[in-house]
Design a protein around this motif. Structure first.
Motif, short mmCIF file in Angstrom:
data_model
loop_
_atom_site.label_atom_id
_atom_site.label_comp_id
_atom_site.label_asym_id
_atom_site.label_seq_id
_atom_site.Cartn_x
_atom_site.Cartn_y
_atom_site.Cartn_z
N LEU A 1 -12.26 16.59 -4.70
CA LEU A 1 -12.99 17.75 -5.26
C LEU A 1 -13.33 17.39 -6.70
O LEU A 1 -12.70 17.86 -7.66
N TYR A 2 -14.33 16.52 -6.86
CA TYR A 2 -14.61 15.95 -8.17
C TYR A 2 -14.95 17.00 -9.23
O TYR A 2 -14.58 16.84 -10.40
N LEU A 3 -15.64 18.06 -8.85
CA LEU A 3 -16.05 19.04 -9.85
C LEU A 3 -14.87 19.71 -10.53
O LEU A 3 -15.02 20.26 -11.63
N ASN A 4 -13.70 19.66 -9.92
CA ASN A 4 -12.53 20.25 -10.58
C ASN A 4 -12.09 19.45 -11.80
O ASN A 4 -11.25 19.90 -12.57
N GLY A 5 -12.66 18.28 -11.98
CA GLY A 5 -12.42 17.54 -13.22
C GLY A 5 -12.95 18.28 -14.43
O GLY A 5 -12.51 18.04 -15.56
N PHE A 6 -13.89 19.21 -14.21
CA PHE A 6 -14.48 19.98 -15.31
C PHE A 6 -13.94 21.41 -15.38
O PHE A 6 -14.46 22.23 -16.12
N ARG A 7 -12.88 21.69 -14.60
CA ARG A 7 -12.38 23.06 -14.51
C ARG A 7 -11.81 23.55 -15.84
O ARG A 7 -12.09 24.67 -16.28
N ASP A 8 -10.96 22.75 -16.47
CA ASP A 8 -10.35 23.14 -17.74
C ASP A 8 -9.86 21.89 -18.46
O ASP A 8 -10.03 20.77 -17.97
N ASP A 9 -9.25 22.08 -19.63
CA ASP A 9 -8.83 20.95 -20.45
C ASP A 9 -7.61 20.23 -19.89
O ASP A 9 -7.21 19.19 -20.42
N ASN A 10 -6.98 20.76 -18.85
CA ASN A 10 -5.77 20.17 -18.30
C ASN A 10 -6.03 19.14 -17.20
O ASN A 10 -5.09 18.49 -16.76
N ILE B 1 -14.91 23.52 -8.16
CA ILE B 1 -15.23 23.65 -6.74
C ILE B 1 -14.03 24.28 -6.05
O ILE B 1 -12.89 23.90 -6.29
N THR B 2 -14.31 25.28 -5.24
CA THR B 2 -13.27 26.02 -4.52
C THR B 2 -13.57 25.97 -3.02
O THR B 2 -14.70 26.23 -2.60
N VAL B 3 -12.57 25.60 -2.26
CA VAL B 3 -12.67 25.65 -0.79
C VAL B 3 -12.04 26.97 -0.35
O VAL B 3 -10.83 27.15 -0.47
N SER B 4 -12.86 27.88 0.14
CA SER B 4 -12.35 29.20 0.54
C SER B 4 -11.93 29.23 2.00
O SER B 4 -11.18 30.11 2.42
N SER B 5 -12.40 28.25 2.79
CA SER B 5 -12.03 28.20 4.20
C SER B 5 -12.09 26.77 4.69
O SER B 5 -13.05 26.04 4.40
N LEU B 6 -11.06 26.35 5.42
CA LEU B 6 -11.02 25.03 6.03
C LEU B 6 -10.41 25.14 7.42
O LEU B 6 -9.27 25.60 7.57
N THR B 7 -11.18 24.78 8.43
CA THR B 7 -10.68 24.84 9.80
C THR B 7 -10.88 23.49 10.48
O THR B 7 -11.80 22.74 10.15
N LEU B 8 -10.00 23.21 11.42
CA LEU B 8 -10.03 21.96 12.18
C LEU B 8 -10.29 22.27 13.63
O LEU B 8 -9.57 23.06 14.25
N TRP C 1 -20.56 17.03 -5.35
CA TRP C 1 -20.59 18.49 -5.38
C TRP C 1 -19.96 19.15 -4.16
O TRP C 1 -19.84 20.37 -4.12
N PHE C 2 -19.54 18.38 -3.18
CA PHE C 2 -19.02 18.94 -1.93
C PHE C 2 -17.65 18.34 -1.64
O PHE C 2 -17.30 17.29 -2.19
N PRO C 3 -16.84 18.98 -0.81
CA PRO C 3 -15.55 18.37 -0.43
C PRO C 3 -15.80 17.05 0.30
O PRO C 3 -16.46 17.02 1.34
N LYS C 4 -15.26 15.98 -0.25
CA LYS C 4 -15.60 14.64 0.21
C LYS C 4 -14.32 13.91 0.63
O LYS C 4 -13.39 13.78 -0.16
N ILE C 5 -14.29 13.46 1.86
CA ILE C 5 -13.08 12.82 2.36
C ILE C 5 -12.87 11.47 1.68
O ILE C 5 -13.83 10.76 1.35
N GLY C 6 -11.59 11.13 1.44
CA GLY C 6 -11.26 9.83 0.89
C GLY C 6 -11.44 8.73 1.92
O GLY C 6 -11.93 8.96 3.03
N VAL C 7 -11.06 7.54 1.55
CA VAL C 7 -11.20 6.38 2.44
C VAL C 7 -9.83 6.04 3.03
O VAL C 7 -8.89 5.76 2.28
N TYR C 8 -9.75 6.07 4.35
CA TYR C 8 -8.54 5.62 5.03
C TYR C 8 -8.73 4.14 5.33
O TYR C 8 -9.46 3.75 6.25
#
Length: 748
Positions: free
Chosen positions: A158-167, A191-198, A291-298
């Motif tokens: 969730l890259y955009l959370n890098g800009f969420r705050d100073d922490n 970036i906020t994920v409000s729903s995630l289903t599998l 800008w979107f939830p992006k899966i890492g690399v397995y």
């Protein structure tokens, strides 16, 4: 003119005027720019297409979804932390997977065979809300397990959370600035994920996507409460740029997990790659990246540095750092972007549809065999399209920069021509170039990049316009198609890109490829060597995790030192061989995430020799090359029939800690020369010379092949009184200019 342009111009002038290269060597190099490189290019330029003018904007607002934070389940303490090797020693295959060997048969642009393994498939519907600077999205992701054991956990960025705050780790490392631009505390990103289903693993990706597009209910498991933020790099518990979810059922080998996301992205005022900015007319410009939830690399056994004999793979999902860029799997993207009707859009891939309703329009894009998707939107863009062979080059310019459009197009065509001839075919049908603002300038995404245009850019200065276009296009090969891990081996992208940037610029524009200032030609390759050699060259090494270095050291090693290392390697093994190395590297590893080790194996294969001494010093190590001529002694030892025989000596010093074989050239008073070889090992070395003429000058590296030598001023020494006086005056001038240089570097 931007500060960086002034710095490069000033420093390059110092570099060129005071000992950067001898006039003879400079003329030789400029007369034959890149040997086989230059011979391989035949350039075809397309005429600019007619531009289109668009109306001023209107804005609409939609209520944003409420942001939510998730709790941390107890199992989070057991998430595996991966420690990556400081120097690769594991055994792994030296050739790409069989999949990539098959994909190389699909070089025809229209060929339906996949070029990559397509481990991911994204379907995204996104709505841009200009007034709130938000993107409201729904996403279906199909991820296939290519490993040989089941996977019970997924990790996401969730890259955009890098800009969420100073922490956040990004803000702590960057201090809230990027390339001299500061973020706005009043315009943060998140970036906020409000729903995630599998979906049940038995559900096909196509069926799941169809149901999602139709607005039907998912049949699967709600994982929203299982979202856990993890910090695999620094244990900063406040960083929320990577999350993990434990799966209710494992994903077996060759099985596909289908997930649905509802998410909301708040775009920051752009200072670092992504966000929004006001245009000169007061309208809005958006560059929407990561800008979107992006899966890492397995990474599966045998991939990169995961040993072939490993029982299972491992997740590679680093936090968002100030000095790192990105790494992701190849796949397909089907994206529909809903924007106000007056907005013009450019994006990764190919535009496939457009429909208008209620003052808005929905534009569809598709992209295959890419590992990211970015887009831009503004009512101010003026759009033109230009053909190059099978590629449609789309250029989105802001009105105030329209006069530079032809220069942007010309430099893009130059880069397309040369990379096609020197490395390999550009495999996509589209290329989108965006005239960006603020911190969004000079950034690459698959089939899409932003350029940099300052308020005034005269034709005699190629930085920023031409140089940035060439640099960002070359990224399409090393970031886009080869797709190395930029977190851990940034030089495989930034360094290779900078190397070809200098080769293309110097070849296409000749002397003065960076700028022509007061009759002085400044080449791009000169600026790269200057930045590396004159600012603490012994700090930092090329190979390693990018976030472990300070911003200044990272920039010099990943970009400039890496380019200088590759230029030195070219001179060491030969230009023809270097061309074969790059073509083999591209052909063998495209779409397959190569490593430093993979590149070295190809160099040794083509060169036919062990290159450990070179790469251990200059890639895995931080050794510095500096050789000097200490003194020349001439002694008349015998006189017979008016013939003087001189017993002469050339005393040499290895000033740096690097060991590099050297050519030593003696110039005699009668105009003749003689070359000697030295392995460069000893700290002090004396070359004995016997002849009938005294030595008037001696040189180390007379052809200036060792670009890594940080001080060419001490590479030659003359013994005539006039030359000694001239050298004394030169060194005095350089002493003054070096003090000025340290003032300039504060702007870098």
């Amino acid at each position: 003119m931007p500060a960086r342009t002034l710095v490069f111009a000033a420093l390059s002038l110092i570099f060129v005027c005071f000992g950067a290269k001898s006039p003879q060597a400079a003329e030789t190099r400029k007369a034959t720019p890149t040997n086989l490189f230059a011979q391989a290019v035949q350039t075809t330029h397309a005429a600019p297409a007619t531009q289109t003018t668009h109306a001023a904007p209107a804005t609409q607002t939609t209520q944003a979804a409420q942001a939510t934070r998730t709790t941390r389940p107890a199992w989070t303490d057991q998430v595996t932390r991966v420690t990556y090797p400081a120097h690769p020693t594991q055994t792994a295959p030296t050739t790409p997977s069989a999949r990539n060997t098959q994909s190389r048969q699909a070089d025809s642009i229209a060929d339906p065979i996949s070029r990559s393994d397509r481990r991911v498939a994204y379907h995204i519907d996104a709505r841009l809300e200009p007034e709130t600077k938000k993107v409201i999205g729904r996403q279906t992701l199909a991820w296939t397990n290519f490993g040989r054991t089941s996977v019970t956990e997924l990790q996401f960025h969730l890259y955009l959370n890098g800009f969420r705050d100073d922490n956040s780790t990004y803000m702590k490392e960057s201090g809230g600035q990027f390339r001299g631009m500061r973020g706005s505390p009043e315009a943060r990103g998140a970036i906020t994920v409000s729903s995630l289903t599998l979906e049940d693993v038995s559900t096909s990706a196509a069926d799941a996507a169809a149901r999602e597009y139709a607005g039907l209910q998912s049949n699967g498991f709600d994982l929203t409460d299982q979202i856990v933020f993890i910090q695999p790099d620094d244990d900063n518990v406040f960083d929320e740029t990577v999350f993990s979810v434990r799966l209710p059922q494992p994903v077996g080998p060759k099985e596909t997990a289908v997930l649905h996301f509802d998410f909301e992205s708040t775009l920051p005022r752009v200072f670092a790659r992504t966000g929004w900015e006001e245009t000169a007319s007061g309208n809005l410009f958006f560059l929407v990246g990561q800008w979107f939830p992006k899966i890492g690399v397995y990474e599966i056994p045998g991939q990169r540095y995961v040993p072939e004999e490993a029982r299972a793979g491992r997740w590679n999902a680093h936090q968002f750092h100030a000095n790192s860029e990105f790494y992701a799997d190849f796949g397909t993207y089907h994206v529909r972007l809903d924007v106000p009707d007056e907005y013009m859009i450019g994006a990764t891939g190919t535009r496939i549809s457009e429909e208008t309703r209620d003052g808005r329009k929905v534009v569809g894009f598709e992209a295959a065999d890419v590992h990211d998707f970015a887009w831009t939107a503004s009512p101010d863009f003026r759009v033109s399209t230009h053909p190059w062979r099978h590629v449609s080059v789309q250029v989105l310019m802001l009105p105030e920069h329209q006069r530079y459009r032809d220069r942007v197009v010309e430099s893009a065509i130059i880069a397309l021509d040369r990379m096609d001839a020197w490395v390999g075919p550009y495999p996509y049908q589209t290329l989108t170039i965006v005239d960006a603002l603020g911190g969004a300038v000079g950034m690459e995404y698959p089939t899409f990049f932003t350029t940099w245009i300052s308020g005034y850019s005269p034709a005699w200065v190629k930085l920023p316009i031409e140089d940035t276009v060439v640099h960002e296009f070359v990224h399409q090969y090393f970031y886009g198609i080869l797709a190395s891990n930029e977190f851990e081996e940034a030089w495989l992208d930034e360094g290779f890109t900078s190397y070809f940037e200098s080769r293309i610029m110097d070849d296409a524009y000749g002397p003065g490829s960076s700028s022509r200032l007061a009759g002085i030609d400044i080449d791009v390759s000169d600026t790269h060597r200057l930045v590396y050699s004159k600012v603490d060259p012994g700090r930092g090494r090329i190979y390693g995790d990018s976030w472990e270095q300070s911003s200044g050291v990272y920039g010099r090693t990943a970009y400039y030192k890496s380019a200088v290392v590759l230029s030195t390697l070219e001179n060491l093994i030969g230009s023809d061989e270097m061309l074969r190395v790059m073509q083999t590297y591209y052909d063998r590893w495209k779409f397959d995430h190569p490593t430093t080790r993979d590149f070295i194996e190809i160099v040794e294969e083509i060169a036919g020799e062990d290159m450990t001494w070179f790469f251990d010093q200059f890639v895995y190590g931080s050794a510095v090359v500096d050789y000097r001529v200490d003194r020349i002694r001439n002694r008349a030892s015998e006189i017979n029939d008016s013939t003087v025989v001189y017993e002469s000596e050339i005393a040499l010093e290895r000033v740096g800690d690097a060991i590099f074989p050297q050519t030593v050239r003696a110039h005699f008073a009668d105009g003749s020369t003689q070359d000697f070889t030295w392995d460069g090992t000893d700290e002090w070395y004396v070359v004995p010379v016997t002849g009938t003429s005294r030595i008037s000058m001696a040189e180390v590296d007379p052809e200036e092949d060792v670009w890594l030598d940080i001080n060419r001023l001490n590479n030659r020494l003359a013994v005539s009184p006039r030359s000694e006086f001239a050298r004394e005056m030169q060194l005095t001038a350089i002493s003054v200019l070096q003090h000025l240089f340290h003032l300039f570097t504060a702007l870098l």
